[in-house]
Design an enzyme around this catalytic site. Sequence first.
Site, PDB file in Angstrom:
ATOM      1  CE1 TYR A  56      -3.984  -1.853  -0.412  1.00 22.48           C
ATOM      2  CE2 TYR A  56      -2.904  -3.372   1.094  1.00 22.48           C
ATOM      3  CZ  TYR A  56      -3.894  -3.102   0.179  1.00 22.48           C
ATOM      4  OH  TYR A  56      -4.787  -4.089  -0.174  1.00 22.48           O
ATOM      5  CD  GLN A  89     -16.851  -1.826  -6.921  1.00 12.55           C
ATOM      6  OE1 GLN A  89     -16.655  -3.023  -6.703  1.00 12.55           O
ATOM      7  NE2 GLN A  89     -17.295  -1.381  -8.074  1.00 12.55           N
ATOM      8  CG  ASN A  90     -11.705   2.860  -8.159  1.00  8.54           C
ATOM      9  OD1 ASN A  90     -11.873   1.643  -8.213  1.00  8.54           O
ATOM     10  ND2 ASN A  90     -11.901   3.663  -9.181  1.00  8.54           N
ATOM     11  CB  VAL A  91      -8.291   2.417  -2.144  1.00  9.45           C
ATOM     12  CG1 VAL A  91      -9.218   1.317  -1.616  1.00  9.45           C
ATOM     13  CG2 VAL A  91      -7.183   1.800  -3.003  1.00  9.45           C
ATOM     14  CG  ASP A  92      -8.272   6.088  -7.461  1.00 12.64           C
ATOM     15  OD1 ASP A  92      -9.178   6.936  -7.318  1.00 12.64           O
ATOM     16  OD2 ASP A  92      -8.287   5.227  -8.358  1.00 12.64           O
ATOM     17  CG  HIS A 107     -13.947  -1.740  -1.620  1.00 13.60           C
ATOM     18  ND1 HIS A 107     -13.919  -2.259  -2.894  1.00 13.60           N
ATOM     19  CD2 HIS A 107     -15.064  -2.234  -1.045  1.00 13.60           C
ATOM     20  CE1 HIS A 107     -14.969  -3.041  -3.067  1.00 13.60           C
ATOM     21  NE2 HIS A 107     -15.689  -3.042  -1.972  1.00 13.60           N
ATOM     22  N   GLY A 175     -16.659   1.073 -15.210  1.00  9.11           N
ATOM     23  CA  GLY A 175     -15.375   0.407 -14.963  1.00  9.11           C
ATOM     24  C   GLY A 175     -15.362  -0.553 -13.794  1.00  9.11           C
ATOM     25  CB  SER A 177     -15.408  -7.033 -13.219  1.00  6.00           C
ATOM     26  OG  SER A 177     -15.062  -7.123 -11.848  1.00  6.00           O
TER      27      SER A 177
HETATM   28  N1  APR Z   1     -12.563   2.324 -18.788  1.00  2.02           N
HETATM   29  C1  APR Z   1     -13.612   1.706 -18.189  1.00  2.02           C
HETATM   30  N2  APR Z   1     -13.562   0.427 -17.761  1.00  2.02           N
HETATM   31  C2  APR Z   1     -12.410  -0.247 -17.945  1.00  2.02           C
HETATM   32  C3  APR Z   1     -11.270   0.328 -18.546  1.00  2.02           C
HETATM   33  C4  APR Z   1     -11.381   1.677 -18.984  1.00  2.02           C
HETATM   34  N3  APR Z   1     -10.368   2.309 -19.582  1.00  2.02           N
HETATM   35  N4  APR Z   1     -10.283  -0.596 -18.568  1.00  2.02           N
HETATM   36  C5  APR Z   1     -10.781  -1.706 -17.989  1.00  2.02           C
HETATM   37  N5  APR Z   1     -12.074  -1.504 -17.619  1.00  2.02           N
HETATM   38  C6  APR Z   1     -13.017  -2.418 -16.961  1.00  2.02           C
HETATM   39  C7  APR Z   1     -12.730  -3.889 -17.130  1.00  2.02           C
HETATM   40  O1  APR Z   1     -13.252  -4.345 -18.366  1.00  2.02           O
HETATM   41  C8  APR Z   1     -13.457  -4.484 -15.921  1.00  2.02           C
HETATM   42  O2  APR Z   1     -14.807  -4.783 -16.221  1.00  2.02           O
HETATM   43  O3  APR Z   1     -12.949  -2.186 -15.579  1.00  2.02           O
HETATM   44  C9  APR Z   1     -13.401  -3.355 -14.892  1.00  2.02           C
HETATM   45  C10 APR Z   1     -12.472  -3.599 -13.743  1.00  2.02           C
HETATM   46  O4  APR Z   1     -12.912  -4.685 -12.996  1.00  2.02           O
HETATM   47  P1  APR Z   1     -12.107  -5.180 -11.708  1.00  2.02           P
HETATM   48  O5  APR Z   1     -10.656  -5.209 -12.035  1.00  2.02           O
HETATM   49  O6  APR Z   1     -12.756  -6.435 -11.225  1.00  2.02           O
HETATM   50  O7  APR Z   1     -12.321  -3.987 -10.650  1.00  2.02           O
HETATM   51  P2  APR Z   1     -13.542  -3.673  -9.676  1.00  2.02           P
HETATM   52  O8  APR Z   1     -14.843  -4.081 -10.269  1.00  2.02           O
HETATM   53  O9  APR Z   1     -13.361  -2.273  -9.243  1.00  2.02           O
HETATM   54  O10 APR Z   1     -13.199  -4.637  -8.479  1.00  2.02           O
HETATM   55  C11 APR Z   1     -13.938  -4.490  -7.302  1.00  2.02           C
HETATM   56  O11 APR Z   1     -12.531  -5.897  -6.025  1.00  2.02           O
HETATM   57  O12 APR Z   1     -10.391  -6.409  -6.010  1.00  2.02           O
HETATM   58  C12 APR Z   1     -11.367  -5.824  -5.269  1.00  2.02           C
HETATM   59  O13 APR Z   1     -11.404  -4.155  -3.664  1.00  2.02           O
HETATM   60  C13 APR Z   1     -11.041  -4.401  -4.998  1.00  2.02           C
HETATM   61  O14 APR Z   1     -12.405  -2.461  -5.298  1.00  2.02           O
HETATM   62  C14 APR Z   1     -11.976  -3.643  -5.921  1.00  2.02           C
HETATM   63  C15 APR Z   1     -13.117  -4.617  -6.083  1.00  2.02           C
END
Ligand code: APR
Length: 237
Positions: A56, A89-92, A107, A175, A177
């Site tokens: 971190y 969900q972002n920590v930034d 988060h 953005g 999943s």
């Molecule tokens: N613009 C928009 N979406 C994008 C881009 C972009 N430029 N690039 C990638 N993506 C999409 C991917 O296709 C994917 O569907 O962003 C999504 C990211 O998904 P994850 O990596 O699973 O992230 P997230 O959904 O935020 O995960 C949730 O899980 O790992 C834990 O605590 C962590 O907060 C996080 C949580």
Amino acid sequence: MSGRKILVALTGAGISAESGFRTFRDSGGLWEQYSVEDVASIQGWYRNPKLMTDFYNDLRRQLEHAQPNEGHKVLAELEEYFDVRIITQNVDNLHEKAGSHNILHLHGELTKARPVNDDRESKIVDIGYRAMEYGEKNADGETMRPHIVWFGEAVPAITEAARLVRSADIFAVIGSSLVVYPAAGLIHDLRGGTKSYLIDPAEVDVPGWLNFRVIREPASTGVAKMRDELLREYANA
Ligand code: APR
């Protein structure tokens, strides 16, 4: 515009991808370098707090120089027209840097720390971009940890997030999943008929009955497209 509509945006790692932050699950994503168990679970913290502290610290150092992209910026600009509430969900802190005002961090936040045994709001402190020492203590002698919600831990802000989603006139997932719960379950709090967008360059599974308008683009262009559509529909309402 008569009466400001409430626009709730649920954002995930994808909105920060174009700011140089890796997503978690895409190929080349963070979890290919590290295992979730090692750097993002409470068990990982018990096993190797030093590794977690360093991980971190690295992310926090990267964040200092990271800039918001068009996705963050357009969401901030939309405050001119809508009552925008962001659930991230972002920590930034890229939504903050872009100028958004109402941000709920589900988060946790990289720039904050809290005692290991106390997650009360009043005990969370701002640490800016500085590195944490492993085992550092606050003035009360309590051992501190990053203010991050790890796998295996409760998500205290989820109740407030669900309330926000229920209040939405317009909703957008940007953005994410939608595989990590309880955040992913928030779409089930939507009121029937809420105008909903899903912005993601990849396919994300959402139930058909929620009628998401899917914009299959990166956040930098997708959020602007949503803005244009919303302004066409609501700006003269
Ligand atoms: N613009 C928009 N979406 C994008 C881009 C972009 N430029 N690039 C990638 N993506 C999409 C991917 O296709 C994917 O569907 O962003 C999504 C990211 O998904 P994850 O990596 O699973 O992230 P997230 O959904 O935020 O995960 C949730 O899980 O790992 C834990 O605590 C962590 O907060 C996080 C949580």
